[in-house]
Scaffold this active site. Structure first.
Site: not given
Length: 294
Positions: A135-137, A139, A236
């Protein structure tokens, strides 16, 4: 006579210094990253009070204590993330926003991978951990990791077949005219890692995102999102394409940042176990601060 193993190690400061500087000089058998990790986990105290800041000033005569290896503070994972599920092969976690999934050039220890590796090594210091997906930092939400290479390879090789549902919650800017829908585009990525939709079908990697408005206010919409594909940054990009970027997502056009974070949360992962074929369902509740906006 050496102190018992379950007693903290204590050091007396001999000259003014910063805490990290002192520990590096004193604990000569540990790497810089390992010492920084002790601070992060709250395993170090100065004058009887827990200290986590690298630059905590130390004066001569002050006692610095470091918790022993079997002390819970060495693996106080609950301060950083929540374990949803664990067995002999898999771990599912609820990752908070702001925590990296894996290390970067700048950060090695403040990551989900590092924390989970220390967790599994509590029982066996030779244990390994493998991140299956990221996961993105910024998120939050459900992320899984494998505890052996066999299941890691099986999950990665069959990911698109094994994953049954990937559900997200997002707060997007504005009010949607269409309260539900599906966005399909072909994503491309620049050399600077900016992802965007190609200008024509087939121009990039196909990405499919379905959304439904759950709640709305004058400024924001709370969305339930289901992924048809798992491309990088696809939610996004697609919300930005619709003119309703995810709140807090300055990179993809958001004008507001109501919560000081990217308002995107991975709330549901349903995946078929590659060997037993058992359906595993991992869930994380929608963050309360998302709901507070409505």
């Amino acid at each position: 006579m050496k102190p018992p193993k379950n007693c903290p190690q204590e050091y007396t400061v001999d000259k003014p210094a910063g805490l990290l500087e002192f520990l590096l000089r004193t604990m000569t058998g540990m790497s810089r990253n390992s010492v920084k990790s002790l601070l992060t986990r709250g395993a170090v105290s100065v004058g009887g009070k827990t200290a986590t800041k690298h630059d905590t000033p130390l004066l001569p005569g002050v006692t610095v204590s470091v918790a022993p290896p079997d002390d819970p503070r060495h693996i106080d994972i609950a301060k950083h993330l929540r374990i949803i599920y664990e067995d002999e092969e898999l771990i599912a976690i609820d990752k908070p926003a702001g925590l990296l999934a894996i290390a970067t050039d700048r950060e090695k220890t403040e990551t989900a991978y590092h924390l989970l590796t220390e967790h599994v090594r509590r029982e066996n210091n030779k244990s390994r951990l493998f991140v299956v997906h990221r996961l993105d930092k910024d998120t939050s939400g459900v992320m899984i990791a494998a505890k052996n290479e066999r299941i890691k390879l099986a999950l990665q090789d069959q990911w698109n077949t094994l994953v049954q549902t990937r559900g997200y919650t997002a707060v997007s800017e504005g009010v949607f005219r269409e309260k539900s829908g599906t966005v399909t585009s072909w994503l491309k990525e620049t050399k600077t890692h900016f992802v965007y939709s190609g200008s024509r079908p087939g121009d990039g990697r196909e990405a499919v995102t379905s959304y439904e408005v759950i709640r709305e206010s004058a400024a924001y919409s709370l969305l339930g999102i289901t992924l048809g594909t798992g491309r990088k940054n696809q939610i996004r990009v697609h919300m930005s394409d619709l003119g309703h970027p995810v709140a807090g997502d300055k990179k993809y056009g958001a004008r507001t940042d109501p919560l000081g974070r990217l308002c995107l949360h991975a709330g549901l992962l349903e995946i078929r176990h590659p060997f037993s074929e058992r359906l595993l369902v991992f869930q994380s509740d929608t963050p309360k601060d998302f709901l507070a906006l409505f």
